[in-house]
Design a protein around this motif. Sequence first.
Motif, PDB file in Angstrom:
ATOM      1  N   GLU A  56       0.835  -1.205   0.000  1.00  0.00           N
ATOM      2  CA  GLU A  56       0.000   0.000   0.000  1.00  0.00           C
ATOM      3  C   GLU A  56       0.870   1.256   0.000  1.00  0.00           C
ATOM      4  OE1 GLU A  56      -2.677  -0.143   3.301  1.00  0.00           O
ATOM      5  OE2 GLU A  56      -3.732  -1.906   2.543  1.00  0.00           O
ATOM      6  N   LYS A  57       1.978   1.197   0.739  1.00  0.00           N
ATOM      7  CA  LYS A  57       2.852   2.365   0.846  1.00  0.00           C
ATOM      8  C   LYS A  57       3.701   2.569  -0.412  1.00  0.00           C
ATOM      9  CE  LYS A  57       6.343   4.573   3.674  1.00  0.00           C
ATOM     10  NZ  LYS A  57       7.087   4.572   4.908  1.00  0.00           N
ATOM     11  N   PHE A  58       4.314   1.485  -0.925  1.00  0.00           N
ATOM     12  CA  PHE A  58       5.271   1.605  -2.020  1.00  0.00           C
ATOM     13  C   PHE A  58       4.722   1.193  -3.379  1.00  0.00           C
ATOM     14  CE2 PHE A  58       7.938   0.952   1.778  1.00  0.00           C
ATOM     15  CZ  PHE A  58       8.685   2.103   1.706  1.00  0.00           C
ATOM     16  N   GLY A  59       3.616   0.457  -3.402  1.00  0.00           N
ATOM     17  CA  GLY A  59       3.063  -0.014  -4.672  1.00  0.00           C
ATOM     18  C   GLY A  59       3.792  -1.244  -5.176  1.00  0.00           C
ATOM     19  N   TYR A  60       3.450  -1.644  -6.379  1.00  0.00           N
ATOM     20  CA  TYR A  60       4.073  -2.818  -6.979  1.00  0.00           C
ATOM     21  C   TYR A  60       5.482  -2.491  -7.446  1.00  0.00           C
ATOM     22  CZ  TYR A  60      -0.312  -5.375  -6.886  1.00  0.00           C
ATOM     23  OH  TYR A  60      -1.432  -6.031  -6.476  1.00  0.00           O
ATOM     24  N   ASN A  61       6.330  -3.500  -7.521  1.00  0.00           N
ATOM     25  CA  ASN A  61       7.726  -3.366  -7.928  1.00  0.00           C
ATOM     26  C   ASN A  61       7.794  -3.380  -9.459  1.00  0.00           C
ATOM     27  OD1 ASN A  61      10.520  -3.295  -7.818  1.00  0.00           O
ATOM     28  ND2 ASN A  61      10.693  -5.514  -7.774  1.00  0.00           N
ATOM     29  N   GLU A  62       7.459  -2.247 -10.054  1.00  0.00           N
ATOM     30  CA  GLU A  62       7.492  -2.166 -11.507  1.00  0.00           C
ATOM     31  C   GLU A  62       7.747  -0.730 -11.935  1.00  0.00           C
ATOM     32  OE1 GLU A  62       2.626  -1.995 -11.756  1.00  0.00           O
ATOM     33  OE2 GLU A  62       3.676  -3.612 -12.742  1.00  0.00           O
ATOM     34  N   VAL A  63       8.290  -0.617 -13.116  1.00  0.00           N
ATOM     35  CA  VAL A  63       8.534   0.693 -13.697  1.00  0.00           C
ATOM     36  C   VAL A  63       7.608   0.805 -14.901  1.00  0.00           C
ATOM     37  CG1 VAL A  63      10.206   2.176 -14.846  1.00  0.00           C
ATOM     38  CG2 VAL A  63      10.925   0.704 -12.964  1.00  0.00           C
ATOM     39  N   ASN A 128      14.086   1.263 -32.829  1.00  0.00           N
ATOM     40  CA  ASN A 128      14.794  -0.018 -32.791  1.00  0.00           C
ATOM     41  C   ASN A 128      15.559  -0.184 -31.490  1.00  0.00           C
ATOM     42  OD1 ASN A 128      13.817  -0.719 -35.297  1.00  0.00           O
ATOM     43  ND2 ASN A 128      15.660  -0.076 -36.396  1.00  0.00           N
ATOM     44  N   ALA A 129      16.161   0.888 -30.996  1.00  0.00           N
ATOM     45  CA  ALA A 129      16.884   0.812 -29.727  1.00  0.00           C
ATOM     46  C   ALA A 129      15.921   0.519 -28.578  1.00  0.00           C
ATOM     47  CB  ALA A 129      17.638   2.120 -29.469  1.00  0.00           C
ATOM     48  N   LYS A 130      14.752   1.154 -28.584  1.00  0.00           N
ATOM     49  CA  LYS A 130      13.759   0.889 -27.536  1.00  0.00           C
ATOM     50  C   LYS A 130      13.258  -0.547 -27.603  1.00  0.00           C
ATOM     51  CE  LYS A 130      12.121   5.600 -26.957  1.00  0.00           C
ATOM     52  NZ  LYS A 130      11.026   6.546 -27.187  1.00  0.00           N
ATOM     53  N   ASN A 131      13.066  -1.060 -28.817  1.00  0.00           N
ATOM     54  CA  ASN A 131      12.632  -2.454 -28.955  1.00  0.00           C
ATOM     55  C   ASN A 131      13.696  -3.418 -28.446  1.00  0.00           C
ATOM     56  OD1 ASN A 131      10.213  -1.654 -30.071  1.00  0.00           O
ATOM     57  ND2 ASN A 131      10.856  -1.977 -32.187  1.00  0.00           N
ATOM     58  N   ALA A 132      14.966  -3.115 -28.710  1.00  0.00           N
ATOM     59  CA  ALA A 132      16.051  -3.971 -28.209  1.00  0.00           C
ATOM     60  C   ALA A 132      16.107  -3.943 -26.683  1.00  0.00           C
ATOM     61  CB  ALA A 132      17.386  -3.516 -28.797  1.00  0.00           C
ATOM     62  N   MET A 133      15.900  -2.766 -26.089  1.00  0.00           N
ATOM     63  CA  MET A 133      15.893  -2.672 -24.626  1.00  0.00           C
ATOM     64  C   MET A 133      14.727  -3.456 -24.048  1.00  0.00           C
ATOM     65  SD  MET A 133      17.142   1.294 -24.042  1.00  0.00           S
ATOM     66  CE  MET A 133      16.003   1.511 -22.750  1.00  0.00           C
ATOM     67  N   LYS A 134      13.577  -3.450 -24.715  1.00  0.00           N
ATOM     68  CA  LYS A 134      12.418  -4.208 -24.244  1.00  0.00           C
ATOM     69  C   LYS A 134      12.705  -5.705 -24.276  1.00  0.00           C
ATOM     70  CE  LYS A 134       7.499  -4.612 -24.395  1.00  0.00           C
ATOM     71  NZ  LYS A 134       7.481  -5.188 -23.076  1.00  0.00           N
ATOM     72  N   VAL A 135      13.391  -6.170 -25.319  1.00  0.00           N
ATOM     73  CA  VAL A 135      13.744  -7.590 -25.410  1.00  0.00           C
ATOM     74  C   VAL A 135      14.672  -7.976 -24.266  1.00  0.00           C
ATOM     75  CG1 VAL A 135      15.007  -9.283 -26.790  1.00  0.00           C
ATOM     76  CG2 VAL A 135      13.343  -7.790 -27.879  1.00  0.00           C
ATOM     77  N   VAL A 136      15.665  -7.136 -23.978  1.00  0.00           N
ATOM     78  CA  VAL A 136      16.585  -7.417 -22.868  1.00  0.00           C
ATOM     79  C   VAL A 136      15.826  -7.405 -21.543  1.00  0.00           C
ATOM     80  CG1 VAL A 136      18.559  -6.496 -21.586  1.00  0.00           C
ATOM     81  CG2 VAL A 136      18.617  -6.587 -24.069  1.00  0.00           C
ATOM     82  N   GLU A 137      14.909  -6.477 -21.393  1.00  0.00           N
ATOM     83  CA  GLU A 137      14.103  -6.404 -20.171  1.00  0.00           C
ATOM     84  C   GLU A 137      13.253  -7.659 -20.008  1.00  0.00           C
ATOM     85  OE1 GLU A 137      10.315  -3.798 -19.213  1.00  0.00           O
ATOM     86  OE2 GLU A 137      12.138  -2.567 -19.272  1.00  0.00           O
ATOM     87  N   ASP A 138      12.702  -8.170 -21.106  1.00  0.00           N
ATOM     88  CA  ASP A 138      11.893  -9.386 -21.047  1.00  0.00           C
ATOM     89  C   ASP A 138      12.731 -10.611 -20.711  1.00  0.00           C
ATOM     90  OD1 ASP A 138       9.677  -7.894 -21.620  1.00  0.00           O
ATOM     91  OD2 ASP A 138       9.632  -8.418 -23.761  1.00  0.00           O
ATOM     92  N   LEU A 139      14.037 -10.570 -21.013  1.00  0.00           N
ATOM     93  CA  LEU A 139      14.918 -11.694 -20.707  1.00  0.00           C
ATOM     94  C   LEU A 139      15.352 -11.714 -19.242  1.00  0.00           C
ATOM     95  CD1 LEU A 139      17.263 -11.704 -23.826  1.00  0.00           C
ATOM     96  CD2 LEU A 139      15.449 -13.334 -23.289  1.00  0.00           C
ATOM     97  N   SER A 140      15.156 -10.614 -18.534  1.00  0.00           N
ATOM     98  CA  SER A 140      15.583 -10.550 -17.142  1.00  0.00           C
ATOM     99  C   SER A 140      14.757 -11.517 -16.300  1.00  0.00           C
ATOM    100  CB  SER A 140      15.457  -9.120 -16.606  1.00  0.00           C
ATOM    101  OG  SER A 140      14.098  -8.756 -16.553  1.00  0.00           O
ATOM    102  N   ALA A 141      15.267 -11.814 -15.122  1.00  0.00           N
ATOM    103  CA  ALA A 141      14.627 -12.792 -14.246  1.00  0.00           C
ATOM    104  C   ALA A 141      13.232 -12.317 -13.840  1.00  0.00           C
ATOM    105  CB  ALA A 141      15.481 -13.014 -13.007  1.00  0.00           C
TER     106      ALA A 141
END
Length: 163
Positions: A56-63, A128-141
């Motif tokens: 409730e105080k900090f919210g979900y762990n997401e950006v 294209n750079a944003k799409n590449a960053m999204k792919v790397v983000e999706d690969l994270s744990a």
Amino acid sequence: LSFHPAAGQSNLHSVSEIGADTEEGLYESSHPPEAPAEGGSDDSGLTDVQVEKLREKFGYNEVTAKSEPVWLQILKRYAQLTPVILGVTAVFAAAVPEPSGRRDWITFGLLVFLINLVVYCDFFGDRNAKNAMKVVEDLSAPTANVKRNGQWETLKVRLLVPG
């Protein structure tokens, strides 16, 4: 470690006196005990009630990414320095007549084409750079092991709370 000048005494102890020569003593001396984080956390982990209070105080762990419409992203690129300079040059090419009295419409057309080329190359390169960053983000744990209510659980990273 303290020194009392009035008494002329110090509380200096050797390493063996405080137990730092053993593995356990060394660990304890290099990692002082810390107070649990807000919400309270100890060896049993957080309870469900503590997790809900912290969420409730900090919210979900997401950006969450702020997204703009594509037309606005492209329009902002026209206001950058290079397209503005090329635009001013194109206007001068069309506005100032040659000595023969003719206007240089070919240079004007080429400069307008160059402005559009610069803007769209910048836009697609950035996309294209944003799409590449999204792919790397999706690969994270996507999950993490946490201790809740005294039991180890595997939770989605989004559900983690500080504490």
